[in-house]
Design a protein around this motif. Sequence first.
Motif, PDB file in Angstrom:
ATOM      1  N   ARG A   1      -8.371  -7.125  11.845  1.00 24.03           N
ATOM      2  CA  ARG A   1      -8.004  -6.807  13.231  1.00 24.03           C
ATOM      3  C   ARG A   1      -7.174  -7.933  13.819  1.00 24.03           C
ATOM      4  O   ARG A   1      -7.498  -9.110  13.648  1.00 24.03           O
ATOM      5  N   LEU A   2      -6.136  -7.558  14.571  1.00 23.18           N
ATOM      6  CA  LEU A   2      -5.316  -8.539  15.281  1.00 23.18           C
ATOM      7  C   LEU A   2      -5.318  -8.212  16.768  1.00 23.18           C
ATOM      8  O   LEU A   2      -5.410  -7.041  17.147  1.00 23.18           O
ATOM      9  N   LEU A   3      -5.211  -9.249  17.601  1.00 27.35           N
ATOM     10  CA  LEU A   3      -5.052  -9.073  19.053  1.00 27.35           C
ATOM     11  C   LEU A   3      -3.719  -9.665  19.462  1.00 27.35           C
ATOM     12  O   LEU A   3      -3.321 -10.715  18.946  1.00 27.35           O
TER      13      LEU A   3
ATOM     14  N   GLY B   1      -3.188  -8.202  24.940  1.00 32.90           N
ATOM     15  CA  GLY B   1      -4.575  -7.786  24.795  1.00 32.90           C
ATOM     16  C   GLY B   1      -4.750  -6.521  23.969  1.00 32.90           C
ATOM     17  O   GLY B   1      -5.841  -5.970  23.882  1.00 32.90           O
ATOM     18  N   ARG B   2      -3.680  -6.051  23.333  1.00 32.40           N
ATOM     19  CA  ARG B   2      -3.798  -4.856  22.488  1.00 32.40           C
ATOM     20  C   ARG B   2      -4.406  -5.211  21.142  1.00 32.40           C
ATOM     21  O   ARG B   2      -4.285  -6.336  20.667  1.00 32.40           O
ATOM     22  N   ASP B   3      -5.017  -4.197  20.514  1.00 30.54           N
ATOM     23  CA  ASP B   3      -5.653  -4.438  19.217  1.00 30.54           C
ATOM     24  C   ASP B   3      -4.903  -3.685  18.127  1.00 30.54           C
ATOM     25  O   ASP B   3      -4.287  -2.649  18.390  1.00 30.54           O
TER      26      ASP B   3
ATOM     27  N   LYS C   1       3.219   0.612  17.190  1.00 27.82           N
ATOM     28  CA  LYS C   1       3.024   1.136  18.548  1.00 27.82           C
ATOM     29  C   LYS C   1       1.697   1.860  18.675  1.00 27.82           C
ATOM     30  O   LYS C   1       1.075   1.868  19.730  1.00 27.82           O
ATOM     31  N   HIS C   2       1.270   2.502  17.576  1.00 33.36           N
ATOM     32  CA  HIS C   2       0.006   3.233  17.588  1.00 33.36           C
ATOM     33  C   HIS C   2      -1.170   2.387  17.112  1.00 33.36           C
ATOM     34  O   HIS C   2      -2.253   2.908  16.847  1.00 33.36           O
ATOM     35  N   GLY C   3      -0.957   1.059  16.948  1.00 31.87           N
ATOM     36  CA  GLY C   3      -2.083   0.165  16.667  1.00 31.87           C
ATOM     37  C   GLY C   3      -2.447  -0.006  15.210  1.00 31.87           C
ATOM     38  O   GLY C   3      -3.587  -0.342  14.880  1.00 31.87           O
ATOM     39  N   VAL C   4      -1.477   0.177  14.305  1.00 35.13           N
ATOM     40  CA  VAL C   4      -1.748  -0.086  12.889  1.00 35.13           C
ATOM     41  C   VAL C   4      -0.460  -0.619  12.266  1.00 35.13           C
ATOM     42  O   VAL C   4       0.629  -0.149  12.590  1.00 35.13           O
ATOM     43  N   SER C   5      -0.571  -1.638  11.406  1.00 33.77           N
ATOM     44  CA  SER C   5       0.656  -2.188  10.825  1.00 33.77           C
ATOM     45  C   SER C   5       0.792  -1.747   9.378  1.00 33.77           C
ATOM     46  O   SER C   5      -0.158  -1.830   8.593  1.00 33.77           O
ATOM     47  N   VAL C   6       1.979  -1.232   9.047  1.00 35.99           N
ATOM     48  CA  VAL C   6       2.313  -0.882   7.667  1.00 35.99           C
ATOM     49  C   VAL C   6       3.669  -1.505   7.356  1.00 35.99           C
ATOM     50  O   VAL C   6       4.349  -2.012   8.240  1.00 35.99           O
ATOM     51  N   LEU C   7       4.044  -1.480   6.081  1.00 37.39           N
ATOM     52  CA  LEU C   7       5.311  -2.072   5.647  1.00 37.39           C
ATOM     53  C   LEU C   7       6.194  -1.009   5.014  1.00 37.39           C
ATOM     54  O   LEU C   7       5.763   0.120   4.796  1.00 37.39           O
ATOM     55  N   MET C   8       7.417  -1.421   4.687  1.00 37.22           N
ATOM     56  CA  MET C   8       8.282  -0.589   3.857  1.00 37.22           C
ATOM     57  C   MET C   8       8.272  -1.168   2.452  1.00 37.22           C
ATOM     58  O   MET C   8       8.137  -2.367   2.283  1.00 37.22           O
TER      59      MET C   8
END
Length: 405
Positions: A32-34, A38-40, A360-367
């Motif tokens: 988890r990142l903040l 203040g977004r998670d 933007k939707h709160g999850v990180s992915v890569l290419m």
Amino acid sequence: MNSKQCMDIYNKYFMQLYNPVDFIPVSGHGSRLLDVDGRDLIDFSGGVAVTALGQTNKILVDALVEQAHKLWHVGNIFTNLPQIELAQKLVDNSCADKVFLCNTGAESVEAALKLARRYATKTYGPQKHKIVSFLQSYHGRSLFTVSTGGQAKYWDGFYPLPPGIFHAKFNDIESVRELVDDDVAAVIIETIQAEAGVMLIERDFLYELRKICDAKKVALIIDEVQTGMGRTGHLLSYMDYGIEPDIICMAKALGGGFPIGAMLAKEPFAGAFQMGTHGATFGGNPLAAAVACKSFEIINTPEFLANVKKQSEVFFAELHKINQEVDIYCDLRGKGLLIGAELKDEYKGRAFEIVHLAAKHGVSVLMASPNVTRFLPSLIIPLADIKEGMQRLKKALFAFKTAAE
Ligand SMILES: *Cc1c(COP(=O)(O)O)cnc(C)c1O
């Protein structure tokens, strides 16, 4: 400062190489990142295969802090305790006989290529200097390593490239036979071409490649920078194929987030580096080595590595589930927690948009390529984070689909 202000400064002051997402992390724990607002965010990108044990892992933090109170840096006129311990772990748990410590993946590949060339030219004569690599491969960004990599787009503007480098086709043994003659010093390969769209090596191909290298007295270098340290469910990915490389490149997850790289080699290749022939000021820095030792201890157990395979099954299953609903990917592939999802034809070339929408939707992915989304989560990501992250990704993919239509 909010994220808008941070981005304005970023864009004003930095060379524009990366196009980061609109989420400025200030702290993190596990997966988890903040951010400054203040977004998670749930981390499926793992610092690009670096934070294998998540953010601020307590054991690694303790190792770093403990070392920070003892000794920071001494340079290579000394050796030091953490680097000695790390060298032992790396050599005793791999096929290698000796290690060279550095800081990054590119440096470890650069060292591997130099070692192989030096061995071949000193042993057989200056004509035996050629490097054979593979189309679409990725080996770093120094001029030698980027030229060795098989992606011409990364050469643009940097000519003339160093000569003596040739590219065969991945998984095409005939193309290797055509290029590997008596003047080749080294073949360098990845077991998964991660930056080419997560392409897996074929077992028979690697086996035949090893035989060709033996017959032609060529050093086989396996670049484990992304696949190493448990990422595929094995300490090093080659360990699943019943062959041994002569030289191994490591970095990324080796320090769990603290920069460190390593180049490992078997004899007689290792002996080609002698007093003064290569070096790195920060190589074997005690802070980096202390964290890497702890990270290595945690990852290199049968239980931990078996669990990566379980985590992989869960991740694939959850990804498959959301894809059944969204119907956007035509292929899910990978090994362990190095996973690629290829976009269906109608969405080709747009993996980049998904990176930004997902954040933007709160999850990180890569290419992994313009057509492939890549996932490199922490090897110990909790089940709840996988599930929640997939729900967020699903929303992002629906938003992408709507925008695409
Ligand atoms: C990331 C990577 C590199 C380069 O590592 P850096 O630390 O960015 O220099 C080299 N080879 C492979 C396979 C990689 O994934």
